[in-house]
Write a protein that holds these residues in place. Structure first.
Motif, PDB file in Angstrom:
ATOM      1  N   SER A  21       1.003   4.726   0.785  1.00  0.00           N
ATOM      2  CA  SER A  21       0.197   5.538   1.623  1.00  0.00           C
ATOM      3  C   SER A  21       1.033   6.217   2.571  1.00  0.00           C
ATOM      4  O   SER A  21       2.181   5.931   2.971  1.00  0.00           O
ATOM      5  CB  SER A  21      -1.025   4.860   2.212  1.00  0.00           C
ATOM      6  N   ARG A  51      -5.633  -3.568   6.402  1.00  0.00           N
ATOM      7  CA  ARG A  51      -4.930  -4.721   6.772  1.00  0.00           C
ATOM      8  C   ARG A  51      -5.856  -6.045   6.954  1.00  0.00           C
ATOM      9  O   ARG A  51      -5.389  -6.880   6.939  1.00  0.00           O
ATOM     10  CB  ARG A  51      -3.935  -4.198   8.064  1.00  0.00           C
ATOM     11  N   PRO A  87      -0.682   3.748   7.676  1.00  0.00           N
ATOM     12  CA  PRO A  87      -1.204   2.531   7.845  1.00  0.00           C
ATOM     13  C   PRO A  87      -2.585   2.481   8.154  1.00  0.00           C
ATOM     14  O   PRO A  87      -3.110   3.446   8.872  1.00  0.00           O
ATOM     15  CB  PRO A  87      -0.410   1.526   9.031  1.00  0.00           C
ATOM     16  N   ASN A  88      -3.210   1.485   7.840  1.00  0.00           N
ATOM     17  CA  ASN A  88      -4.823   1.430   8.037  1.00  0.00           C
ATOM     18  C   ASN A  88      -5.215   0.220   8.379  1.00  0.00           C
ATOM     19  O   ASN A  88      -4.841  -0.936   7.852  1.00  0.00           O
ATOM     20  CB  ASN A  88      -5.535   1.916   6.720  1.00  0.00           C
ATOM     21  N   LYS A  89      -5.733  -0.200   9.777  1.00  0.00           N
ATOM     22  CA  LYS A  89      -6.176  -1.109  10.222  1.00  0.00           C
ATOM     23  C   LYS A  89      -7.398  -1.920   9.591  1.00  0.00           C
ATOM     24  O   LYS A  89      -7.186  -3.075   9.270  1.00  0.00           O
ATOM     25  CB  LYS A  89      -6.747  -0.941  11.749  1.00  0.00           C
ATOM     26  N   SER A 106       1.801  -4.701   3.297  1.00  0.00           N
ATOM     27  CA  SER A 106       3.087  -3.748   3.826  1.00  0.00           C
ATOM     28  C   SER A 106       2.545  -2.423   3.415  1.00  0.00           C
ATOM     29  O   SER A 106       1.664  -2.291   2.406  1.00  0.00           O
ATOM     30  CB  SER A 106       4.337  -4.077   3.803  1.00  0.00           C
ATOM     31  N   PHE A 107       3.065  -1.315   4.160  1.00  0.00           N
ATOM     32  CA  PHE A 107       2.841   0.050   3.582  1.00  0.00           C
ATOM     33  C   PHE A 107       4.019   0.657   3.533  1.00  0.00           C
ATOM     34  O   PHE A 107       5.153   0.397   4.121  1.00  0.00           O
ATOM     35  CB  PHE A 107       1.946   0.759   4.767  1.00  0.00           C
ATOM     36  N   SER A 108       4.123   1.772   2.396  1.00  0.00           N
ATOM     37  CA  SER A 108       5.143   2.381   2.202  1.00  0.00           C
ATOM     38  C   SER A 108       4.562   3.947   1.680  1.00  0.00           C
ATOM     39  O   SER A 108       3.750   3.924   0.963  1.00  0.00           O
ATOM     40  CB  SER A 108       6.100   1.834   1.385  1.00  0.00           C
ATOM     41  N   LYS A 109       5.597   4.785   1.676  1.00  0.00           N
ATOM     42  CA  LYS A 109       5.361   6.262   1.195  1.00  0.00           C
ATOM     43  C   LYS A 109       6.040   6.417  -0.217  1.00  0.00           C
ATOM     44  O   LYS A 109       5.851   7.397  -0.685  1.00  0.00           O
ATOM     45  CB  LYS A 109       5.741   7.292   2.159  1.00  0.00           C
ATOM     46  N   LYS A 148      -9.522   6.163   0.539  1.00  0.00           N
ATOM     47  CA  LYS A 148      -9.622   5.993   1.935  1.00  0.00           C
ATOM     48  C   LYS A 148     -10.807   6.665   2.737  1.00  0.00           C
ATOM     49  O   LYS A 148     -11.258   5.818   3.514  1.00  0.00           O
ATOM     50  CB  LYS A 148      -8.256   6.778   2.295  1.00  0.00           C
ATOM     51  N   VAL A 154       0.786  -1.195   0.232  1.00  0.00           N
ATOM     52  CA  VAL A 154       0.049   0.083  -0.007  1.00  0.00           C
ATOM     53  C   VAL A 154       0.672   1.392   0.014  1.00  0.00           C
ATOM     54  O   VAL A 154       1.730   1.432   0.844  1.00  0.00           O
ATOM     55  CB  VAL A 154      -0.853   0.110   1.292  1.00  0.00           C
ATOM     56  N   ASP A 207      -3.221   5.000  -2.449  1.00  0.00           N
ATOM     57  CA  ASP A 207      -3.919   5.908  -1.667  1.00  0.00           C
ATOM     58  C   ASP A 207      -4.294   6.955  -2.266  1.00  0.00           C
ATOM     59  O   ASP A 207      -3.226   8.106  -2.558  1.00  0.00           O
ATOM     60  CB  ASP A 207      -3.193   6.125  -0.342  1.00  0.00           C
TER      61      ASP A 207
END
Length: 365
Positions: free
Chosen positions: A283, A291, A286-288, A299-302, A345, A281, A316
């Motif tokens: 973004s 997930r 993170p988003n519960k 996993s999340f990354s910018k 989102k 993702v 996102d």
């Protein structure tokens, strides 16, 4: 008013919401209006538009009038000098209308302007620029030779004259639309964009493919690509030939044979299988809920640089611009090894499509 954007909707509530969000971002600096014509959807499309897009002019038809009449109803309410006929299963970039209108303003005898369309995997859609589908060309296409059906003289990023543009995205002057009578209502669905393009050409205008802007078209959302689709599509082409190529009895007979054979063919599914090892993702947080919804490793990354092959990428749209998302899907899907979803989102859903011939996926949380 400069621009009226007419969007005809039928039962694609989530795709319509994403489309409207991208359109609103694209008209920030344009004097424009958005008109949504709903063809009697059974989902909550209309309630969503009323609640989330109060500035959109919503027309609620009491029956499904089809593509041509539905769009003509919307255009009758339009006030813009220019029209954009836009499918609800599209995503436009923030500069799509600015760049296309600037190009249009430079041209005399302007007919219709189209742009580069890609599917949900980043594959260029060749129907973005086509030739007139004469009976000979139709026969060649039936025999798996599409060279003369699509305009192969122009590359996807080129700009140039083309005969036929796709109804998923058309920009033209409202006066020209009205001069040629708009979409022919003898067509319920399919073929009306070919007919309109041809009428505009016969009226002395030039149609242009403008490859310097790209939009996503999640093909197959309003209708599935099955035998019903084939019957409707080739039935529409028969109407086209009767209107424009009906003077010669031999041609009429050949056309009937071509269309009869073609309507029995089931469109091929161009989906290539992808083994998704993880979901990444892109973004800023993170988003519960997301997930918990995903079955794969998540996993999340910018950073877009963290994207690897064989992954499902979730963008996102409130963190990245639509243009960034579109350009990444278009240019970075190395080896066609990734799938993509756009995450809205604030509305807790994401969507995307892995095939240009089948229905896409919507996941709501």
């Amino acid at each position: 008013m400069k621009l009226s954007i007419v969007i005809l909707n039928y039962n694609v509530r989530y795709f319509l919401e994403l489309c409207l969000r991208s359109v609103e971002a694209a008209i920030t600096n344009i004097e424009a209006e958005i008109i949504v014509v709903d063809n009697h959807s059974s989902d909550d499309s209309c309630a969503m538009v009323r609640l989330q897009f109060p500035n959109v002019k919503l027309i609620e038809n009491k029956e499904n009038h089809g593509f041509s009449k539905g769009n003509n109803i919307g255009v009758a309410h339009a006030k813009g000098d220019y029209l954009c006929i836009l499918n609800p299963d599209t995503v436009v970039a923030e500069d799509t209308f600015i760049k296309t209108l600037a190009f249009a303003e430079q041209k005399s005898h302007l007919g219709i302007v189209g742009c580069q369309l890609i599917d949900g995997r980043g594959n260029f859609l060749p129907e973005s620029k086509r030739n007139i589908p004469t009976p000979k060309v139709a026969l060649q296409k039936l025999l798996a030779n599409s060279k003369n059906y699509y305009n192969t003289n122009l590359k996807p990023n080129d700009i140039g004259v083309t005969a036929v543009l796709v109804g998923a995205f058309m920009i033209l002057k409202r006066d020209v639309y009205n001069e040629v009578g708009g979409f022919d209502e003898d067509y319920f669905m399919y073929g009306e964009d070919v007919d309109l393009s041809y009428k505009v050409l016969k009226a002395g205008y030039k149609n242009y493919f403008f490859g310097e802007t790209t939009i996503i078209h999640y093909k197959g959302e309003s209708t599935l690509k099955d035998k019903v689709y084939a019957k409707r599509f080739y039935g529409a082409m028969e109407i086209f030939y009767k209107k424009h190529f009906k003077k010669h009895a031999v041609i009429s007979t050949v056309v009937k044979v071509i269309l009869g054979l073609a309507s029995m063919r089931k469109p091929a599914n161009t989906l290539s299988k992808v083994i998704v090892k993880e979901t990444l993702v892109i973004s800023n947080a993170p988003n519960k809920q997301l997930r918990n919804k995903m079955a794969t490793s998540l996993s999340f990354s910018k950073d877009l640089a963290d994207i690897t092959k064989e992954s499902q990428i979730v963008f996102d749209s409130e963190f990245l611009s639509y243009k960034t998302i579109i350009e990444f899907i278009k240019t970075k899907n190395i080896g066609n090894q990734n799938t993509y979803r756009i995450w809205v989102k604030s509305s807790n859903f994401m969507l995307g499509s892995d095939s240009s011939t089948g229905r896409g996926e919507v996941v709501s949380f």
